[in-house]
Design a protein around this motif. Structure first.
Motif, PDB file in Angstrom:
ATOM      1  N   ARG A 108     -24.592  39.783  47.280  1.00  0.00           N
ATOM      2  CA  ARG A 108     -25.545  38.709  47.582  1.00  0.00           C
ATOM      3  C   ARG A 108     -25.825  37.856  46.344  1.00  0.00           C
ATOM      4  N   ALA A 109     -25.876  38.481  45.179  1.00  0.00           N
ATOM      5  CA  ALA A 109     -26.083  37.716  43.954  1.00  0.00           C
ATOM      6  C   ALA A 109     -24.912  36.762  43.706  1.00  0.00           C
ATOM      7  N   ALA A 110     -23.699  37.237  44.007  1.00  0.00           N
ATOM      8  CA  ALA A 110     -22.524  36.385  43.828  1.00  0.00           C
ATOM      9  C   ALA A 110     -22.562  35.201  44.791  1.00  0.00           C
ATOM     10  N   ILE A 111     -22.984  35.451  46.038  1.00  0.00           N
ATOM     11  CA  ILE A 111     -23.090  34.355  47.006  1.00  0.00           C
ATOM     12  C   ILE A 111     -24.085  33.304  46.516  1.00  0.00           C
ATOM     13  N   GLN A 112     -25.179  33.753  45.928  1.00  0.00           N
ATOM     14  CA  GLN A 112     -26.159  32.800  45.391  1.00  0.00           C
ATOM     15  C   GLN A 112     -25.553  31.992  44.246  1.00  0.00           C
ATOM     16  N   ARG A 113     -24.750  32.626  43.410  1.00  0.00           N
ATOM     17  CA  ARG A 113     -24.100  31.888  42.327  1.00  0.00           C
ATOM     18  C   ARG A 113     -23.135  30.846  42.894  1.00  0.00           C
ATOM     19  N   LEU A 114     -22.462  31.192  43.982  1.00  0.00           N
ATOM     20  CA  LEU A 114     -21.523  30.245  44.584  1.00  0.00           C
ATOM     21  C   LEU A 114     -22.243  29.064  45.227  1.00  0.00           C
ATOM     22  N   ARG A 115     -23.470  29.258  45.676  1.00  0.00           N
ATOM     23  CA  ARG A 115     -24.240  28.129  46.210  1.00  0.00           C
ATOM     24  C   ARG A 115     -24.446  27.063  45.140  1.00  0.00           C
ATOM     25  N   ALA A 116     -24.442  27.495  43.891  1.00  0.00           N
ATOM     26  CA  ALA A 116     -24.642  26.557  42.782  1.00  0.00           C
ATOM     27  C   ALA A 116     -23.336  25.903  42.339  1.00  0.00           C
ATOM     28  N   VAL A 117     -22.250  26.217  43.030  1.00  0.00           N
ATOM     29  CA  VAL A 117     -20.948  25.638  42.682  1.00  0.00           C
ATOM     30  C   VAL A 117     -20.355  25.013  43.949  1.00  0.00           C
ATOM     31  N   PRO A 118     -20.958  23.951  44.452  1.00  0.00           N
ATOM     32  CA  PRO A 118     -20.508  23.389  45.736  1.00  0.00           C
ATOM     33  C   PRO A 118     -19.072  22.904  45.708  1.00  0.00           C
ATOM     34  N   GLU A 119     -18.545  22.579  44.518  1.00  0.00           N
ATOM     35  CA  GLU A 119     -17.167  22.106  44.454  1.00  0.00           C
ATOM     36  C   GLU A 119     -16.155  23.164  44.884  1.00  0.00           C
ATOM     37  N   GLU A 120     -16.569  24.434  44.931  1.00  0.00           N
ATOM     38  CA  GLU A 120     -15.667  25.469  45.422  1.00  0.00           C
ATOM     39  C   GLU A 120     -15.495  25.411  46.942  1.00  0.00           C
ATOM     40  N   GLY A 121     -16.406  24.728  47.624  1.00  0.00           N
ATOM     41  CA  GLY A 121     -16.256  24.540  49.056  1.00  0.00           C
ATOM     42  C   GLY A 121     -16.468  25.799  49.881  1.00  0.00           C
ATOM     43  N   ILE A 122     -17.231  26.767  49.372  1.00  0.00           N
ATOM     44  CA  ILE A 122     -17.490  28.005  50.102  1.00  0.00           C
ATOM     45  C   ILE A 122     -18.669  27.800  51.047  1.00  0.00           C
ATOM     46  N   ASP A 123     -18.481  28.134  52.318  1.00  0.00           N
ATOM     47  CA  ASP A 123     -19.576  28.095  53.282  1.00  0.00           C
ATOM     48  C   ASP A 123     -20.386  29.373  53.102  1.00  0.00           C
ATOM     49  N   CYS A 124     -21.386  29.311  52.251  1.00  0.00           N
ATOM     50  CA  CYS A 124     -22.109  30.522  51.864  1.00  0.00           C
ATOM     51  C   CYS A 124     -22.900  31.122  53.015  1.00  0.00           C
ATOM     52  N   ASP A 125     -23.365  30.301  53.945  1.00  0.00           N
ATOM     53  CA  ASP A 125     -24.064  30.842  55.104  1.00  0.00           C
ATOM     54  C   ASP A 125     -23.102  31.640  55.979  1.00  0.00           C
ATOM     55  N   ALA A 126     -21.908  31.101  56.198  1.00  0.00           N
ATOM     56  CA  ALA A 126     -20.925  31.809  57.015  1.00  0.00           C
ATOM     57  C   ALA A 126     -20.483  33.104  56.336  1.00  0.00           C
ATOM     58  N   VAL A 127     -20.278  33.048  55.029  1.00  0.00           N
ATOM     59  CA  VAL A 127     -19.889  34.248  54.279  1.00  0.00           C
ATOM     60  C   VAL A 127     -20.987  35.305  54.375  1.00  0.00           C
ATOM     61  N   THR A 128     -22.233  34.892  54.225  1.00  0.00           N
ATOM     62  CA  THR A 128     -23.347  35.832  54.320  1.00  0.00           C
ATOM     63  C   THR A 128     -23.395  36.479  55.694  1.00  0.00           C
ATOM     64  N   ALA A 129     -23.132  35.712  56.731  1.00  0.00           N
ATOM     65  CA  ALA A 129     -23.152  36.269  58.090  1.00  0.00           C
ATOM     66  C   ALA A 129     -22.064  37.325  58.268  1.00  0.00           C
ATOM     67  N   VAL A 130     -20.882  37.061  57.744  1.00  0.00           N
ATOM     68  CA  VAL A 130     -19.792  38.042  57.825  1.00  0.00           C
ATOM     69  C   VAL A 130     -20.165  39.317  57.071  1.00  0.00           C
ATOM     70  N   TRP A 131     -20.738  39.154  55.889  1.00  0.00           N
ATOM     71  CA  TRP A 131     -21.131  40.304  55.081  1.00  0.00           C
ATOM     72  C   TRP A 131     -22.217  41.118  55.782  1.00  0.00           C
ATOM     73  N   GLU A 132     -23.218  40.449  56.315  1.00  0.00           N
ATOM     74  CA  GLU A 132     -24.313  41.173  56.974  1.00  0.00           C
ATOM     75  C   GLU A 132     -23.831  41.884  58.238  1.00  0.00           C
TER      76      GLU A 132
END
Length: 298
Positions: free
Chosen positions: A160-184
């Protein structure tokens, strides 16, 4: 940190230091050529020693315990596995300002496989499955617990900490909400309730060697030990294309729950690696992006 400096506390290494360590502790090999081996590895540096050996030195203190782990277990595992693994040829102690133990191994030929550029993906999938099933069938007492080999929930805080770090790097294009849903969703599934099995526990592409598309060796056993068999399913998502992934799954013969934990573990590792290595280790960052695409795409 620079592109050369992946970690805080990373010890500087160069050819001269390696030559001095060899001359001082393994003088029979003094005078052999020493050359840094390009590697995407994150814990150790490797230097070719002559024609048929390689010196492997931890970059950080956390890698020092891996040296004794490999020295103890590699000779015992080698005759039980269908694939070549590193053979310890010598070992060294801290000296010359270098603070940790280190090892010399026999050189293993082969190339590191690249996701998306495999010559024989289905055959490689079968080879990988053969290695994984051989590992989990080993019965050697006294094994350590594999690194990250416990319940999936033990990875939750770091993931979860890594997902939060990725939210701060939008240029990576990661859908952090979708990733969080898969993880949960993965966290809600049952944990492994069978006996722990032997694992390599770090089957990244950089720890595999291939020739003509076939697996020739598996290296870097610093995470070895016993735990959840899902931990050795990483190649399904970090290396193999979808059709070869199916071949691998059939050959490793795991249930749906184990397969899904393997998928979640591979995703977790990629999510943690990407923000940490995105500017310091291009190979690790590239593979992390590949994993996230593969997992989220299917």
């Amino acid at each position: 940190m620079s592109a050369e400096q992946m970690h805080p506390g990373q010890h500087p290494l160069d050819d001269d230091l390696v030559r001095a360590l060899i001359a001082g502790q393994l003088p029979r090999w003094a005078g052999l050529a020493v050359e840094r081996v390009p590697s995407g590895g994150t814990v150790n540096a490797m230097y070719r020693l002559g024609d048929d050996m390689v010196v492997r030195l931890p970059l950080v203190e956390g890698g020092a315990s891996d040296v004794s782990l490999e020295q103890e277990w590699l000779p015992r595992l080698a005759p039980l596995l269908p694939t070549s693994i590193p053979e310890v040829a010598g070992f060294g102690r801290p000296a010359e300002g270098y603070p940790w133990p280190w090892s010399v191994y026999r050189w293993l030929d082969g190339m590191i496989p690249q996701a998306g550029a495999l010559a024989e993906p289905s055959l490689l999938a079968e080879d990988l499955a053969g290695f994984v099933t051989a590992m989990r069938s080993i019965d050697l007492p006294g094994a350590p617990t594999a690194h990250r080999g416990g319940p999936l929930g033990t990875l939750d805080t770091e993931t979860r900490a890594a997902i939060q770090r990725l939210r701060a790097v939008p240029e990576e294009g990661i859908d952090c909400d979708a990733v969080t849903a898969v993880w949960e969703d993965a966290l809600r599934a049952p944990d492994w309730d069978g006996p722990p099995v032997w694992l390599h526990a770090d089957l990244m592409p950089g720890n595999l060697l291939v020739d003509a598309g076939r697996l020739t060796a598996v290296i870097d056993f610093g995470c070895l030990g016993m735990g959840d068999p899902a931990c050795d399913l990483f190649p399904a998502w970090n290396l193999l294309p979808a059709d070869a992934r199916d071949v691998f799954r059939a050959a490793v013969d795991v249930d749906d729950a184990t397969w899904n934990r393997g998928r979640a573990r591979t995703l977790s590792q990629a999510l943690i690696a990407l923000p940490y290595y995105r500017t310091t280790n291009p190979a690790m960052a590239h593979n992390a992006r590949y994993v996230i695409r593969e997992v989220m795409g299917g």
